[in-house]
Write an enzyme that holds these catalytic residues in place. Structure first.
Site, PDB file in Angstrom:
ATOM      1  CG  LEU A   1      -9.163   1.335  -4.298  1.00 46.17           C
ATOM      2  CD1 LEU A   1      -9.571   2.281  -5.414  1.00 46.17           C
ATOM      3  CD2 LEU A   1      -7.775   0.774  -4.567  1.00 46.17           C
TER       4      LEU A   1
ATOM      5  N   GLY B   1      -5.551  -2.761  -0.952  1.00 45.25           N
ATOM      6  CA  GLY B   1      -5.777  -2.849   0.478  1.00 45.25           C
ATOM      7  C   GLY B   1      -6.310  -1.561   1.064  1.00 45.25           C
ATOM      8  CG  ASP B   2      -6.881   3.220   0.220  1.00 45.49           C
ATOM      9  OD1 ASP B   2      -6.018   3.860   0.827  1.00 45.49           O
ATOM     10  OD2 ASP B   2      -8.040   3.636   0.044  1.00 45.49           O
ATOM     11  CB  THR B   3     -10.251   1.265   4.138  1.00 41.22           C
ATOM     12  OG1 THR B   3      -9.544   2.444   4.488  1.00 41.22           O
ATOM     13  CG2 THR B   3      -9.725   0.103   4.927  1.00 41.22           C
TER      14      THR B   3
ATOM     15  CD1 TRP C   1      -2.976   1.453   0.651  1.00 43.78           C
ATOM     16  CD2 TRP C   1      -1.475   2.476   1.953  1.00 43.78           C
ATOM     17  NE1 TRP C   1      -3.431   2.736   0.895  1.00 43.78           N
ATOM     18  CE2 TRP C   1      -2.541   3.374   1.686  1.00 43.78           C
ATOM     19  CE3 TRP C   1      -0.414   2.913   2.756  1.00 43.78           C
ATOM     20  CZ2 TRP C   1      -2.565   4.683   2.205  1.00 43.78           C
ATOM     21  CZ3 TRP C   1      -0.439   4.203   3.262  1.00 43.78           C
ATOM     22  CH2 TRP C   1      -1.508   5.071   2.988  1.00 43.78           C
TER      23      TRP C   1
END
Length: 297
Positions: A254, A250-252, A231
């Site tokens: 996104l 893994g970006d929330t 990330w």
DNA sequence: GTCCAGGTCATCG
DNA sequence: CGATGACATGGA
């Protein structure tokens, strides 16, 4: 104070107010100041801080600097602004892509002219990605301010105090006990030190990274630092080198935005996310930036 | 009180 | 290998 104004014509598909909206998100930002439609910031050049301001008028950026700055420093300011606002990029292929992708069409209409606001300094981008890991942005900005005000230099310009992000030297020597009192976790402190040491002892630099030809090797160079995962590496590659294929998996935010737009039905469905980005080849980073933007409405 | 934020690493089984 | 817990705190 005597100042000089440099004008920079803006390209097609550039909207200063869209960029301003991104810059002014109500967070406690400490690396630039906003005052109406004026953006104030300082860069470092040959050991001194060079303050400048940016506004827009009739399709031109007006950049004001102290008239005493050298031609070389002036060039650096222009280059910085260019990178920060990604001015040289031709967005038309991206907009064609958005216009043929049904689920993304609203983004094109709402945010037309928004540029990928970057972080020209690789060191700053990596440290910021460490600070922002796993905590909410309100808290992340608070932590960043404490770091910058303790270890960064500042200069006054037009009534504003402008801070510059600390150097690798100053952060390699940071005071762990002090930062603990400032709500930094042991992990974040160590990771920031690791990043600083990568610059000081292992030859990491923006230039060195840019000279690595392929994306995977660039990513591996960054993830070799303890504290920089996929990330963080991709975030930095996206914000500093504008690397098109850098997707911060893994970006929330996104996954949330893809879910909101009904592009994925399940937030854990990674293959669906990968498949979605297959459609956006060459513009993945821009797509991510626009998806993040969509979270703010 | 609980859960999750612009994750990552160490430590298991 | 994949799963799990720690990390520090604030906002919903």
């Amino acid at each position: 104070m005597v100042t000089r104004t440099i004008t920079l014509p803006t390209p097609d598909l550039f909207d200063f107010d869209q960029c301003l909206f991104f810059l002014d998100r109500g967070y406690d930002e400490c690396l630039y100041q906003l005052s109406d439609r004026l953006v104030l910031r300082a860069i470092e050049f040959e050991g001194t801080l060079i303050p400048f301001s940016i506004t827009e008028k009739e399709g031109k950026l007006l950049i004001e600097i102290e008239s005493s700055v050298t031609v070389e420093a002036q060039k650096q300011v222009l280059a910085y602004v260019n990178e920060w606002f990604d001015i040289d990029r031709d967005l038309s292929p991206f907009y064609e892509l958005l216009s043929v992708t049904k689920s993304l069409k609203p983004l094109l209409e709402k945010y037309k002219g928004l540029r990928l606001i970057g972080i020209p300094s690789l060191f700053e981008a990596l440290c910021w990605s460490v600070i922002g890991q796993q905590i909410n942005l309100t808290f992340a900005f608070k932590l960043k301010r404490r770091l910058v005000e303790t270890y960064g230099k500042s200069i006054k310009f037009k009534g504003h105090t402008l801070y510059h992000f600390p150097s690798p030297e100053s952060l390699a020597a940071l005071d762990e006990d002090y930062l603990r009192t400032q709500q930094y976790s042991r992990g974040k402190i160590k990771y920031i030190k690791n990043v600083a040491e990568a610059f000081l002892n292992h030859g990491l630099s923006k230039k060195a990274l840019a000279q690595i030809p392929d994306f995977e090797s660039r990513q591996q160079t960054l993830t070799a630092i303890k504290g920089i995962g996929v990330w963080s590496a991709n975030y930095a590659l996206m914000k500093t080198l504008h690397q098109p294929e850098a997707i911060p998996f893994g970006d929330t935010g996104l996954t949330q935005s893809l879910y909101n737009l009904k592009i994925i039905a399940d937030r854990k469905d990674e293959p669906a996310i990968v498949a979605f980005f297959e459609e956006m080849k060459g513009w993945e980073a821009y797509t991510v930036f626009y998806l993040w933007r969509s979270l703010a409405g």
